[in-house]
Every structure is written in C-alpha cells, then in structure tokens.
Design a protein around this motif. Structure first.
Motif, PDB file in Angstrom:
ATOM      1  N   THR A  18       0.854  -1.177   0.000  1.00  0.00           N
ATOM      2  CA  THR A  18       0.000   0.000   0.000  1.00  0.00           C
ATOM      3  C   THR A  18       0.897   1.235   0.000  1.00  0.00           C
ATOM      4  O   THR A  18       2.097   1.133   0.252  1.00  0.00           O
ATOM      5  CB  THR A  18      -0.956   0.023   1.202  1.00  0.00           C
ATOM      6  N   THR A  19       0.298   2.383  -0.262  1.00  0.00           N
ATOM      7  CA  THR A  19       1.072   3.625  -0.289  1.00  0.00           C
ATOM      8  C   THR A  19       0.492   4.585   0.752  1.00  0.00           C
ATOM      9  O   THR A  19      -0.702   4.520   1.061  1.00  0.00           O
ATOM     10  CB  THR A  19       0.958   4.301  -1.678  1.00  0.00           C
ATOM     11  N   MET A  21      -1.104   7.991   1.925  1.00  0.00           N
ATOM     12  CA  MET A  21      -1.897   8.960   1.164  1.00  0.00           C
ATOM     13  C   MET A  21      -1.094  10.247   0.992  1.00  0.00           C
ATOM     14  O   MET A  21      -0.487  10.725   1.949  1.00  0.00           O
ATOM     15  CB  MET A  21      -3.207   9.277   1.883  1.00  0.00           C
ATOM     16  N   GLY A  77     -12.474  -1.616  -3.590  1.00  0.00           N
ATOM     17  CA  GLY A  77     -11.061  -1.887  -3.831  1.00  0.00           C
ATOM     18  C   GLY A  77     -10.839  -3.118  -4.693  1.00  0.00           C
ATOM     19  O   GLY A  77     -11.770  -3.640  -5.322  1.00  0.00           O
ATOM     20  N   CYS A 208      -7.568  -0.067  -8.045  1.00  0.00           N
ATOM     21  CA  CYS A 208      -7.887   0.475  -6.720  1.00  0.00           C
ATOM     22  C   CYS A 208      -7.007   1.673  -6.400  1.00  0.00           C
ATOM     23  O   CYS A 208      -5.993   1.913  -7.055  1.00  0.00           O
ATOM     24  CB  CYS A 208      -7.818  -0.600  -5.647  1.00  0.00           C
ATOM     25  N   HIS A 210      -5.511   2.639  -3.304  1.00  0.00           N
ATOM     26  CA  HIS A 210      -4.458   2.716  -2.276  1.00  0.00           C
ATOM     27  C   HIS A 210      -3.077   2.291  -2.758  1.00  0.00           C
ATOM     28  O   HIS A 210      -2.116   2.359  -2.003  1.00  0.00           O
ATOM     29  CB  HIS A 210      -4.880   1.976  -0.996  1.00  0.00           C
ATOM     30  N   LYS A 211      -2.976   1.865  -4.011  1.00  0.00           N
ATOM     31  CA  LYS A 211      -1.642   1.554  -4.549  1.00  0.00           C
ATOM     32  C   LYS A 211      -1.043   2.786  -5.226  1.00  0.00           C
ATOM     33  O   LYS A 211       0.093   2.760  -5.673  1.00  0.00           O
ATOM     34  CB  LYS A 211      -1.714   0.408  -5.569  1.00  0.00           C
ATOM     35  N   PRO A 215      -6.797   6.755  -1.060  1.00  0.00           N
ATOM     36  CA  PRO A 215      -7.300   6.140   0.176  1.00  0.00           C
ATOM     37  C   PRO A 215      -7.562   4.644   0.053  1.00  0.00           C
ATOM     38  O   PRO A 215      -7.836   4.137  -1.040  1.00  0.00           O
ATOM     39  CB  PRO A 215      -8.616   6.890   0.412  1.00  0.00           C
ATOM     40  N   LYS A 216      -7.494   3.959   1.167  1.00  0.00           N
ATOM     41  CA  LYS A 216      -7.873   2.546   1.200  1.00  0.00           C
ATOM     42  C   LYS A 216      -9.397   2.452   1.143  1.00  0.00           C
ATOM     43  O   LYS A 216     -10.092   3.379   1.553  1.00  0.00           O
ATOM     44  CB  LYS A 216      -7.322   1.895   2.470  1.00  0.00           C
ATOM     45  N   GLY A 251     -13.836   8.739  -0.215  1.00  0.00           N
ATOM     46  CA  GLY A 251     -12.828   7.825  -0.784  1.00  0.00           C
ATOM     47  C   GLY A 251     -12.727   7.997  -2.295  1.00  0.00           C
ATOM     48  O   GLY A 251     -11.631   8.012  -2.865  1.00  0.00           O
TER      49      GLY A 251
END
Ligand SMILES: Cc1ncc(COP(=O)(O)O)c(C=O)c1O
Length: 392
Positions: A18-19, A21, A77, A208, A210-211, A215-216, A251
């Motif tokens: 994940t990254t 934000m 996601g 998705c 979050h990569k 946001p997740k 999101g």
C-alpha cells in the motif's frame, strides 16, 4: 522520513502493499467529507451535489482507461472488484459445461474465487508460469475451448512485478473465441504502466486507489458496455444495480485526487523507477553473493532471494534498521500457502525461504538506496553466519 513514534529514520519500501496517502489526497478526502455528506442517491440538492461529484470522478477514471463513463463502477477496492467480476460473470452464465481460466500466480482475491468454483465442480484451468512468472501462449491456446466463458490474467504480479503481455493474450483469446470474456486484475498496474484496453481486447479490469497514494477502501472496475454480470450485493441498486450500497464519496474523491497527481507524470516515473531498481540490484550484487532476482517487468517491484537466510527474519532485521519491506504480498502473507508464487516459478527451496519484496516509489532517494543496500548486506551476512558452519 522519520517515524512519529520512535524518531528513527524510516525507509518505506513496501509500496506494492500500500502507499501512504498524499497530503493533497488527505485534504481532498477531508474537504469532501465536509462538503459532500449527502447521499448520492438522495433526490435533494445535497444528494445531487454528491452524485455530481462522483460522476466527475467516473469521467476522470474513464478518460485514464479510455472507456465510457457508464463502464466504470465504483467498488471498495481490488478484492471486491475481482470478486465482483469473476463471480458476477460465472453466476450469470451458469451452464452445464463451463470452463474458466486463470494463472497459478494471481492474487488470492482471484485465485481463491477460482478454487472455490473448482471445488464446486466447475472446470477450472490454472495456467503454469515459467521461471520469470510468464504464461506460455501455447498453454493458453491449448486451454481455451468452446466452453470457456472467462479468462482472468493479472497485468502486473504483486509479488514478482512480472508483466504479462495482455495484448497478445487478449488477441489470442478473441481470435478463436470472441465470446469468451477477458478480465485483468490491474491493481498493480493502474497509472504505473500503460494499458490500452481496446488493443488488449479487455472486457473488464480491476483497479484500486491505495496503490497510487489514494485512500484505502476505494476502487473501481471497468466493465464493457452491454456485458451482464450477476451483482454480489443486492439492495439499493446503486452503480447500475451492479453494486448496491451507498458510495464512499470521500474515498472516491480522494481516488480522483490521486489520479490527478499521477495521470500526466507516471510514464516519466517509469524511467526513474527503472534506474532505482537497477541501481539497488547492482549495489546488492557488489556486496553479496548467492542472491537471485526473480520476475521481470515492473520497475516498481524487486523480488530478491538470499540463499541461506530466512526472509521473515531478514524482514525484521531490516525493520530494526528502520527499513520496511515485505516477504510477499501483504494481503496473503498470513496465509498457509504463502509461497505459492515462488513455488510456481520453480525457485529452489534454499532461495525460496530467503525471499523479500522491495517495492519503490519516486520518493526514495539515492541515500535511501545506499542505506538499504548497506543494511541488507549487514543483516544477510550476520544471518548467514548463524547458519553457515565456520570454515577451519
Ligand atoms: C494484484 C492485486 N490484486 C488485488 C489486490 C487487493 O486489493 P485491495 O487491497 O484493494 O482489496 C491487491 C492488493 O495487494 C493486489 O496486489
């Protein structure tokens, strides 16, 4: 970056899991939470404003993948997107003779769905991969038949970074079986490597937020117009009835911001990241023997094995030095069969145990890389000393 908790230097090298934000994404999420609190399905002004806000994001996503707005469906996601497409297609086309095809190295959110259907009597083919994680076109050709309703093959493998040739795959499928649907889990590829869904003859993709510093819990699928899938979630009929449930407005707007921050620059990033990856490989090669780089393709991911070291121990040793890597995919690292990808590429046992995944972003500096190589050398050497018998 310094940890707020320990004030220790932190080098995050787990961007494929994940990254963080981006601050501008955080601001946009926060602003959207205040501004667009109405339910997009409500008929009053506040509802309509929220609906218009997410409609603009739909348009933005559609532009980045060259499809129509109505072909973009918001999800929570990657996992939901993959389930929604695969299960939606299988359930819709339920017939007596039916084959579905995927690869042995998909993310669990694809693999487990295929295994589930296999255990329920559906004819499932898991294509083998070579030592780089690539499928063979002959195998795909041989697996396709008139009963095949769906092929799902990921664009970029989350553990190895291997990039499949989606264009060749799509053309091969559609040449002989134009009705067979083609889906790709593109979670690790979206706005990282280019994709032409038309040239690839894709019917559906999963992405998705979050990569890509978003946001997740926010994502989307592209589903080609006219294709019918059975919805997973029934209820209010949002997202054209394909995904009931109130949309995650903050999101989705955060996703929009993340897209805007990447869409015009990601191709330039590719070169930078490639250099970074090459540089780290070179540094490690100079410092250590008995190492092996696995997979090929994405400059965002470096999967590397160290003989006579346990990956998990190395991970924690690096963590002690403030460096955060992974032993595989975060999403699957608690599963029993966690090394199924490494097994599929035929990695020898002694290397398999000592594998870590390092994943990059353009925020990594030369000093970070230097420090990382130094710490890997230190950790690997001390761990090997514990295992290797001393020479007389
Ligand atoms: C290739 C791939 N597909 C799907 C997923 C699942 O995405 P999410 O965490 O958004 O459910 C991931 C997450 O790591 C992934 O790497």
């Amino acid at each position: 970056m310094k940890s707020a908790r320990t004030m220790q230097k932190e080098i995050y090298l787990d961007y494929a899991a994940t990254t963080p934000m981006d601050q501008r994404v955080i601001d946009r999420v926060s602003q959207a939470s205040k501004l667009y609190y109405g339910n997009p399905s409500s008929l009053h002004r506040l509802g309509m404003e929220a609906e218009q806000a997410i409609a603009a994001v739909r348009k933005n996503i559609a532009k980045t993948i060259n499809c129509q707005e109505s072909e973009v469906i918001f999800t929570s996601g990657g996992t939901e997107g993959n389930n929604m497409i695969i299960r939606g297609i299988v359930e819709k086309s339920r017939r007596e003779k039916m084959r579905i095809i995927t690869t042995a190295i998909e993310h669990p959110s694809v693999l487990d769905v295929f295994s589930f259907y296999q255990s329920h009597g559906i004819d499932v083919v898991f294509l083998e991969v070579d030592e780089n994680g690539l499928i063979a076109m002959e195998d795909l050709q041989a697996a396709l038949n008139e009963h095949t309703i769906l092929v799902s093959i990921m664009g970029v493998n989350n553990e190895l970074g291997t990039i499949q040739d989606l264009q060749a795959i799509g053309q091969l499928i559609k040449k002989s079986y134009p009705k067979c649907l083609f889906h790709s889990d593109f979670v690790q590829g979206y706005l990282k490597i280019p994709l032409d869904i038309k040239a690839c003859r894709l019917d559906a993709i999963t992405i998705c937020a979050h990569k890509i510093f978003g946001p997740k819990g926010a994502g989307a699928v592209y589903l080609k117009k006219g294709l019918m899938t059975k919805p997973l979630l029934l209820g209010g009929g949002q997202e054209q009835g394909l995904r009931s449930g109130t949309q995650n407005v903050p999101g989705i707007l955060g996703f929009d911001e993340a897209i805007n921050l990447r869409k015009d620059i990601y191709l330039q990033d590719l070169e930078l990241l490639q250099r970074m990856r090459d540089q780290l490989i070179e540094m490690l090669d100079k410092r250590l023997t008995d190492i092996k780089v696995n997979g090929q393709g994405s400059p965002y991911i470096l999967n590397v094995s160290f003989n006579q070291v346990r990956g998990e121990v190395l991970l924690h040793s690096l963590e002690g030095a403030g460096i955060f890597v992974s032993t595989g995919s975060a999403c699957s690292s608690h599963k029993k069969e966690k090394q199924y990808v490494l097994k599929a590429i035929g990695l020898p046992e002694d290397f398999k145990e000592g594998t870590i995944r390092i994943s990059f972003s353009k925020d990594i500096t030369d000093q970070d890389l230097e420090y990382t190589a130094e710490q890997i050398e230190k950790s690997v050497n001390s761990l090997r000393k514990l295992i290797r018998p001393k020479r007389k």
